[in-house]
Motif scaffolding. Structure first.
Motif, mmCIF file in Angstrom:
data_model
loop_
_atom_site.group_PDB
_atom_site.id
_atom_site.type_symbol
_atom_site.label_atom_id
_atom_site.label_comp_id
_atom_site.label_asym_id
_atom_site.label_seq_id
_atom_site.Cartn_x
_atom_site.Cartn_y
_atom_site.Cartn_z
ATOM 1 N N SER A 31 0.698 -1.205 0.104
ATOM 2 C CA SER A 31 -0.068 0.258 -0.040
ATOM 3 C C SER A 31 0.893 1.248 0.096
ATOM 4 O O SER A 31 0.474 2.148 -0.541
ATOM 5 C CB SER A 31 -0.730 0.044 1.138
ATOM 6 O OG SER A 31 -0.079 0.112 2.412
ATOM 7 N N GLY A 32 2.254 1.043 0.470
ATOM 8 C CA GLY A 32 2.892 2.444 0.674
ATOM 9 C C GLY A 32 2.613 3.207 1.910
ATOM 10 O O GLY A 32 2.952 4.446 2.262
ATOM 11 N N VAL A 33 1.565 2.835 2.765
ATOM 12 C CA VAL A 33 0.992 3.566 3.788
ATOM 13 C C VAL A 33 2.104 3.145 5.047
ATOM 14 O O VAL A 33 2.731 1.856 5.195
ATOM 15 C CB VAL A 33 -0.324 2.943 4.480
ATOM 16 C CG1 VAL A 33 -0.733 3.444 5.771
ATOM 17 C CG2 VAL A 33 -1.316 3.276 3.300
ATOM 18 N N SER A 34 2.388 3.954 6.065
ATOM 19 C CA SER A 34 3.657 3.905 6.847
ATOM 20 C C SER A 34 3.371 2.442 7.941
ATOM 21 O O SER A 34 2.145 2.367 8.028
ATOM 22 C CB SER A 34 3.703 5.017 7.635
ATOM 23 O OG SER A 34 2.793 5.228 8.798
ATOM 24 N N ARG A 35 4.318 2.035 8.450
ATOM 25 C CA ARG A 35 4.186 1.027 9.350
ATOM 26 C C ARG A 35 3.434 1.147 10.512
ATOM 27 O O ARG A 35 2.733 0.697 11.070
ATOM 28 C CB ARG A 35 5.687 0.347 9.561
ATOM 29 C CG ARG A 35 5.839 -0.754 10.597
ATOM 30 C CD ARG A 35 7.183 -1.112 10.580
ATOM 31 N NE ARG A 35 7.982 0.019 11.357
ATOM 32 C CZ ARG A 35 8.556 -0.201 12.607
ATOM 33 N NH1 ARG A 35 8.475 -1.290 13.266
ATOM 34 N NH2 ARG A 35 9.169 0.721 12.891
ATOM 35 N N LYS A 57 -5.583 3.225 -0.357
ATOM 36 C CA LYS A 57 -4.201 2.556 -0.690
ATOM 37 C C LYS A 57 -4.506 1.116 -0.022
ATOM 38 O O LYS A 57 -4.071 0.003 -0.513
ATOM 39 C CB LYS A 57 -3.211 3.091 0.084
ATOM 40 C CG LYS A 57 -2.917 4.258 -0.874
ATOM 41 C CD LYS A 57 -1.715 5.135 -0.046
ATOM 42 C CE LYS A 57 -1.516 6.519 -0.836
ATOM 43 N NZ LYS A 57 -0.196 7.150 -0.545
ATOM 44 N N ILE A 58 -4.803 1.026 1.162
ATOM 45 C CA ILE A 58 -4.869 -0.141 2.060
ATOM 46 C C ILE A 58 -6.044 -1.099 1.437
ATOM 47 O O ILE A 58 -5.845 -2.297 1.384
ATOM 48 C CB ILE A 58 -5.406 0.172 3.715
ATOM 49 C CG1 ILE A 58 -4.177 0.964 4.390
ATOM 50 C CG2 ILE A 58 -5.663 -1.203 4.404
ATOM 51 C CD1 ILE A 58 -4.692 1.562 5.594
ATOM 52 N N ILE A 59 -7.042 -0.641 1.434
ATOM 53 C CA ILE A 59 -8.259 -1.412 0.648
ATOM 54 C C ILE A 59 -7.698 -1.865 -0.437
ATOM 55 O O ILE A 59 -8.012 -3.343 -0.964
ATOM 56 C CB ILE A 59 -9.517 -0.710 0.553
ATOM 57 C CG1 ILE A 59 -10.192 -0.312 1.775
ATOM 58 C CG2 ILE A 59 -10.647 -1.406 -0.235
ATOM 59 C CD1 ILE A 59 -10.652 -1.466 2.934
ATOM 60 N N LYS A 60 -7.152 -1.423 -1.663
ATOM 61 C CA LYS A 60 -6.445 -1.748 -2.771
ATOM 62 C C LYS A 60 -5.642 -2.937 -2.641
ATOM 63 O O LYS A 60 -5.436 -3.924 -3.067
ATOM 64 C CB LYS A 60 -5.926 -0.648 -3.608
ATOM 65 C CG LYS A 60 -5.436 -1.134 -4.904
ATOM 66 C CD LYS A 60 -5.056 0.180 -5.611
ATOM 67 C CE LYS A 60 -4.526 -0.572 -7.176
ATOM 68 N NZ LYS A 60 -3.695 -1.651 -7.273
ATOM 69 N N ALA A 61 -4.418 -2.561 -1.408
ATOM 70 C CA ALA A 61 -3.693 -3.553 -1.285
ATOM 71 C C ALA A 61 -4.235 -4.859 -0.698
ATOM 72 O O ALA A 61 -3.659 -6.167 -1.231
ATOM 73 C CB ALA A 61 -2.538 -3.031 -0.134
ATOM 74 N N ILE A 62 -5.293 -4.807 0.212
ATOM 75 C CA ILE A 62 -6.005 -5.957 0.486
ATOM 76 C C ILE A 62 -6.748 -6.770 -0.679
ATOM 77 O O ILE A 62 -6.574 -7.768 -0.799
ATOM 78 C CB ILE A 62 -6.944 -5.746 1.695
ATOM 79 C CG1 ILE A 62 -6.072 -5.478 2.863
ATOM 80 C CG2 ILE A 62 -7.769 -7.104 2.001
ATOM 81 C CD1 ILE A 62 -7.170 -4.767 3.996
ATOM 82 N N ASP A 64 -5.888 -6.666 -3.839
ATOM 83 C CA ASP A 64 -4.713 -7.270 -4.582
ATOM 84 C C ASP A 64 -4.084 -8.655 -3.870
ATOM 85 O O ASP A 64 -3.939 -9.530 -4.625
ATOM 86 C CB ASP A 64 -3.534 -6.386 -4.705
ATOM 87 C CG ASP A 64 -3.865 -4.886 -5.700
ATOM 88 O OD1 ASP A 64 -4.970 -5.301 -6.462
ATOM 89 O OD2 ASP A 64 -3.147 -4.237 -5.772
ATOM 90 N N ILE A 65 -3.984 -8.594 -2.684
ATOM 91 C CA ILE A 65 -3.468 -9.709 -1.817
ATOM 92 C C ILE A 65 -4.339 -10.615 -1.787
ATOM 93 O O ILE A 65 -3.936 -12.055 -1.990
ATOM 94 C CB ILE A 65 -3.024 -9.326 -0.247
ATOM 95 C CG1 ILE A 65 -1.688 -8.374 -0.423
ATOM 96 C CG2 ILE A 65 -2.382 -10.592 0.363
ATOM 97 C CD1 ILE A 65 -1.272 -7.839 0.913
ATOM 98 N N THR A 66 -5.615 -10.739 -1.605
ATOM 99 C CA THR A 66 -6.673 -11.742 -1.264
ATOM 100 C C THR A 66 -7.604 -12.045 -2.536
ATOM 101 O O THR A 66 -7.986 -13.048 -2.409
ATOM 102 C CB THR A 66 -7.497 -11.172 0.118
ATOM 103 O OG1 THR A 66 -8.242 -10.061 -0.256
ATOM 104 C CG2 THR A 66 -6.459 -11.104 1.361
ATOM 105 N N GLY A 67 -7.694 -10.957 -3.103
ATOM 106 C CA GLY A 67 -8.676 -11.188 -4.190
ATOM 107 C C GLY A 67 -10.405 -11.130 -3.632
ATOM 108 O O GLY A 67 -11.041 -11.181 -4.322
#
Length: 77
Positions: A31-35, A57-62, A64-67
């Motif tokens: 996501s590029g969101v900070s740790r 960003k977080i929702i898109k990352a999830i 992408d990871i989980t489908g």
């Protein structure tokens, strides 16, 4: 369940990550969101949610990871 999450109180977001074997670092990288932000969002006292910019960003990352088809309301209100 992963050893690092045993006994920790978690937010809905944190529980989702645990249940899907996704690490906070996976979300940070994708996501590029900070740790610090991801860590804070996994704590139950921070269920109010991230900024909309970070949430997207977080929702898109999830997704992408989980489908899985998830959205903001699945974790934060």
């Amino acid at each position: 369940m992963d050893w690092f999450s045993l006994g920790k109180r978690r937010s809905k977001f944190g529980k989702f990550l645990d249940q899907n074997n996704i690490t906070q670092q996976d979300i940070v990288k994708k996501s590029g969101v900070s740790r610090g932000t991801i860590s804070r969002l996994c704590q139950p006292e921070h269920e109010e949610g991230p900024t909309m910019k970070n949430a997207r960003k977080i929702i898109k990352a999830i997704k992408d990871i989980t489908g899985k088809n998830i959205d903001y309301d699945d974790f934060w209100m």
